[in-house]
Design an enzyme around this catalytic site. Structure first.
Site, PDB file in Angstrom:
ATOM      1  N   CYS A  51       3.477   8.555   0.920  1.00  0.00           N
ATOM      2  CA  CYS A  51       3.980   7.604   1.905  1.00  0.00           C
ATOM      3  C   CYS A  51       4.093   6.263   1.182  1.00  0.00           C
ATOM      4  O   CYS A  51       3.087   5.702   0.744  1.00  0.00           O
ATOM      5  CB  CYS A  51       3.021   7.508   3.081  1.00  0.00           C
ATOM      6  SG  CYS A  51       3.490   6.265   4.305  1.00  0.00           S
TER       7      CYS A  51
ATOM      8  N   ASN B 272      -3.606   5.100  15.393  1.00  0.00           N
ATOM      9  CA  ASN B 272      -4.784   4.474  14.808  1.00  0.00           C
ATOM     10  C   ASN B 272      -4.840   3.036  15.321  1.00  0.00           C
ATOM     11  O   ASN B 272      -4.100   2.189  14.818  1.00  0.00           O
ATOM     12  CB  ASN B 272      -4.640   4.471  13.276  1.00  0.00           C
ATOM     13  CG  ASN B 272      -5.871   4.992  12.575  1.00  0.00           C
ATOM     14  OD1 ASN B 272      -6.756   5.557  13.199  1.00  0.00           O
ATOM     15  ND2 ASN B 272      -5.933   4.799  11.280  1.00  0.00           N
TER      16      ASN B 272
ATOM     17  N   GLU C 209       0.828  -1.199   0.000  1.00  0.00           N
ATOM     18  CA  GLU C 209       0.000   0.000   0.000  1.00  0.00           C
ATOM     19  C   GLU C 209       0.864   1.252   0.000  1.00  0.00           C
ATOM     20  O   GLU C 209       1.975   1.261   0.537  1.00  0.00           O
ATOM     21  CB  GLU C 209      -0.938   0.008   1.215  1.00  0.00           C
ATOM     22  CG  GLU C 209      -2.003  -1.076   1.129  1.00  0.00           C
ATOM     23  CD  GLU C 209      -2.920  -1.114   2.349  1.00  0.00           C
ATOM     24  OE1 GLU C 209      -2.629  -0.417   3.339  1.00  0.00           O
ATOM     25  OE2 GLU C 209      -3.914  -1.850   2.302  1.00  0.00           O
TER      26      GLU C 209
ATOM     27  N   CYS D 254       7.149  -7.013   6.700  1.00  0.00           N
ATOM     28  CA  CYS D 254       8.210  -6.282   7.392  1.00  0.00           C
ATOM     29  C   CYS D 254       9.175  -7.243   8.047  1.00  0.00           C
ATOM     30  O   CYS D 254       8.786  -8.313   8.518  1.00  0.00           O
ATOM     31  CB  CYS D 254       7.614  -5.342   8.441  1.00  0.00           C
ATOM     32  SG  CYS D 254       8.859  -4.238   9.176  1.00  0.00           S
TER      33      CYS D 254
ATOM     34  N   CYS E  30       7.430  -4.906  15.431  1.00  0.00           N
ATOM     35  CA  CYS E  30       6.810  -3.892  16.285  1.00  0.00           C
ATOM     36  C   CYS E  30       5.383  -4.325  16.630  1.00  0.00           C
ATOM     37  O   CYS E  30       4.565  -4.578  15.733  1.00  0.00           O
ATOM     38  CB  CYS E  30       6.800  -2.547  15.575  1.00  0.00           C
ATOM     39  SG  CYS E  30       8.450  -1.971  15.112  1.00  0.00           S
TER      40      CYS E  30
ATOM     41  N   CYS F  35      -0.239   6.153   7.786  1.00  0.00           N
ATOM     42  CA  CYS F  35       1.120   5.816   7.363  1.00  0.00           C
ATOM     43  C   CYS F  35       1.862   5.113   8.483  1.00  0.00           C
ATOM     44  O   CYS F  35       1.783   5.497   9.646  1.00  0.00           O
ATOM     45  CB  CYS F  35       1.880   7.095   7.008  1.00  0.00           C
ATOM     46  SG  CYS F  35       2.305   7.221   5.297  1.00  0.00           S
TER      47      CYS F  35
ATOM     48  N   CYS G  46       2.119  -2.458  15.184  1.00  0.00           N
ATOM     49  CA  CYS G  46       2.004  -2.223  13.740  1.00  0.00           C
ATOM     50  C   CYS G  46       1.343  -3.388  13.033  1.00  0.00           C
ATOM     51  O   CYS G  46       1.724  -4.549  13.216  1.00  0.00           O
ATOM     52  CB  CYS G  46       3.403  -1.979  13.164  1.00  0.00           C
ATOM     53  SG  CYS G  46       3.391  -1.634  11.395  1.00  0.00           S
TER      54      CYS G  46
END
Length: 347
Positions: A107, A296, A94, A114, A118, A339, A121
């Site tokens: 962004c 978020n 994305e 990844c 984290c 982002c 996330c």
């Protein structure tokens, strides 16, 4: 067995020139094709209208252009645009267009999934599937530049590497993409308008400084206390704050470029005086600014947005110590386009 064709954008201009000479053509043909691939963003060899049909057929026989495709595009009520970008192998990442009154920011993602873990996330839950190629990163920027011109009547003004992935774990490809973005033969964008955000890999931060990069550096800090930071970002146990501090001091000595710290304040995690004091102290090591980020939530788990009182306590303490601080409100909430917390729901 059919041999898999190479993406032509893996070739340098010199290699393209050599290819044409080796196939009985003039070297300048390589320049023409290179321009189509990068500054004109050709999606296929048929787009190359000033190249003969025979040459286009030869290119088709030998190469492919693994161009991205914007699968779905969503526009938020606040003007934010989120792209679900399908790659040539069917995987999806994305990218986000974030508009303000004065500029538009892209962004972009650097990995599918990844490399890091984290806990706050959404992307980290996917694990890394593969690195993005330089052209796949570049294509995201081109797509958002077109959207910026279409919806906001001006070209893209800034780029942040804050989407999926840890950019410094895809070091060579990210730097190659930025080289093309900033090249006069690509987008010609100033490197000062590009920010690479890392979760903090000291060895690679030092390498950035040694490579004399001209773009800006942001660090996802989130706590200046090792125990709390490793709870938020478990991988950071291998990269303690003392090592991160040393690498940032090295960065500043070599580049004279300020650091931006990305910092989310979470309820009952880092919304306390000890965390505030630790951040203020850490900020004094290297010239910097702090972006406090509205979170978020990705579920109803332990990571929840802290109160306004907690945010204000951070602002007051940082400003009292002469540290520049800004609050970044979450954008595109109605389309889940925050982002750095991008969820790859289709991959």
């Amino acid at each position: 067995m059919e041999i898999e064709k190479k993406d032509i954008r893996c070739l340098s201009k010199e290699q393209l020139r050599d290819f044409f000479v080796a196939n009985g053509d003039k070297a300048f043909r390589g320049n023409q094709v290179y321009e189509w691939l990068w500054s004109k963003g050709a999606h296929s060899f048929e787009d190359m209208t000033n190249v003969s049909k025979g040459t286009r057929t030869m290119l088709e026989t030998n190469f492919v252009i693994n161009h991205i495709k914007v699968d779905t595009m969503q526009r938020s009520e606040d003007g934010t645009v989120k792209n679900a970008v399908r790659l040539h192998d069917g995987l999806v990442v994305e990218s986000v267009l974030i508009p303000t009154n004065t500029r538009t920011t892209a962004c972009v993602s650097s990995q599918v999934g990844c490399s890091l873990d984290c806990n706050f996330c959404a992307t980290a839950r996917l694990k890394r599937i593969r690195n993005l190629e330089p052209a796949e990163i570049y294509d995201q920027v081109i797509a958002i530049d077109k959207e910026s011109r279409l919806y906001y009547n001006h070209p893209l003004s800034n780029i942040v590497f804050m989407g999926m992935g840890e950019p410094l774990m895809n070091y060579n490809n990210v730097l190659k993409a930025i080289e093309m973005i900033t090249s006069p033969e690509g987008l010609g964008m100033s490197p000062k308008r590009i920010m690479v955000s890392t979760s903090g890999v000291p060895k690679m931060i030092k390498k950035l400084a040694d490579d004399d990069v001209k773009f800006k550096l942001a660090v996802s800090l989130h706590s200046a206390i090792d125990e709390i930071r490793s709870r938020i970002m478990p991988f950071s146990e291998n990269f303690p704050l003392a090592d991160l501090r040393e690498s940032l001091e090295y960065w500043y000595r070599k580049t004279k470029s300020k650091i931006s710290y990305e910092y989310v304040v979470w309820k009952d995690i880092n919304d306390n005086k000890a965390s505030i004091d630790a951040l203020v102290k850490f900020c004094k090591y290297v010239p910097c600014k702090v972006n406090l980020i509205e979170y978020n939530p990705i579920d109803d788990g332990e990571f929840q947005q802290a109160s306004e009182e907690s945010i204000n306590a951070y602002i007051k303490a940082l400003e009292a110590s002469g540290i520049v601080v800004k609050v970044r409100r979450s954008r595109g909430k109605d389309i889940d386009a925050a982002c750095g917390q991008l969820a790859n729901k289709e991959a």
